[in-house]
Motif scaffolding. Sequence first.
Motif, PDB file in Angstrom:
ATOM      1  N   GLU A  75      37.033  32.325  54.868  1.00 28.84           N
ATOM      2  CA  GLU A  75      36.655  31.862  56.398  1.00 28.84           C
ATOM      3  C   GLU A  75      36.089  30.568  55.966  1.00 28.84           C
ATOM      4  O   GLU A  75      35.731  29.696  57.201  1.00 28.84           O
ATOM      5  N   PHE A  76      35.320  30.346  55.084  1.00 26.34           N
ATOM      6  CA  PHE A  76      34.511  29.100  54.816  1.00 26.34           C
ATOM      7  C   PHE A  76      35.042  27.919  53.841  1.00 26.34           C
ATOM      8  O   PHE A  76      34.656  26.812  54.193  1.00 26.34           O
ATOM      9  N   LEU A  77      35.631  28.319  52.640  1.00 15.95           N
ATOM     10  CA  LEU A  77      36.182  27.539  51.814  1.00 15.95           C
ATOM     11  C   LEU A  77      37.448  27.351  51.710  1.00 15.95           C
ATOM     12  O   LEU A  77      37.841  26.078  51.800  1.00 15.95           O
ATOM     13  N   LYS A  78      38.248  28.247  51.887  1.00 18.88           N
ATOM     14  CA  LYS A  78      39.893  27.794  52.303  1.00 18.88           C
ATOM     15  C   LYS A  78      39.969  27.107  53.383  1.00 18.88           C
ATOM     16  O   LYS A  78      40.809  26.243  53.371  1.00 18.88           O
ATOM     17  N   THR A  79      39.268  27.319  54.565  1.00 21.69           N
ATOM     18  CA  THR A  79      39.576  26.502  55.608  1.00 21.69           C
ATOM     19  C   THR A  79      38.611  25.165  55.497  1.00 21.69           C
ATOM     20  O   THR A  79      38.970  24.258  56.514  1.00 21.69           O
ATOM     21  N   GLU A  80      37.955  25.199  54.510  1.00 27.23           N
ATOM     22  CA  GLU A  80      37.159  23.692  54.222  1.00 27.23           C
ATOM     23  C   GLU A  80      35.970  23.572  55.319  1.00 27.23           C
ATOM     24  O   GLU A  80      35.795  22.244  55.530  1.00 27.23           O
TER      25      GLU A  80
END
Length: 147
Positions: A75-80
């Motif tokens: 939710e926070f890293l892959k989506t940047e």
Amino acid sequence: MDEIKKATPEDKASRCLDHALEDLKAAKLTFKNGLYNASCNRVYYAVYHTMRAVLALDNKEFKQHSETIGYYRHEFLKTEYLDRACSDTIKATSQLRTSCDYDDFYNATKEEVEKAIALAESFYEYNKQYIDDRICGNIGRYDKYEK
């Protein structure tokens, strides 16, 4: 029990950050006393509770560490929305903790633990600033966070 039911997402995030900060302090104390493997354990938990704080703002809580880490990454890293470098900190501290806690013949070095503590401090500060900015309304949930 009523206190838990009445807690806002912001309250929960704050409690998780408090827990993370306590773990960071414990990591430094155990490190200072030459207890490097124990310090690695506390470093990992500082990172883990920091992630829980971020998720608390979305009213997300998981029973398993893998679920917490997976959700945070997805939710926070892959989506940047947050810096993908956070993933490196999670991986490094998790691997080090696993080695220290479960490998009977592994002994963390002073240098490894110093690096892990620095990573955890940076991770904590970055995510705490993100949480503070969300709580203050400086950034929305789906805004990319650039610090």
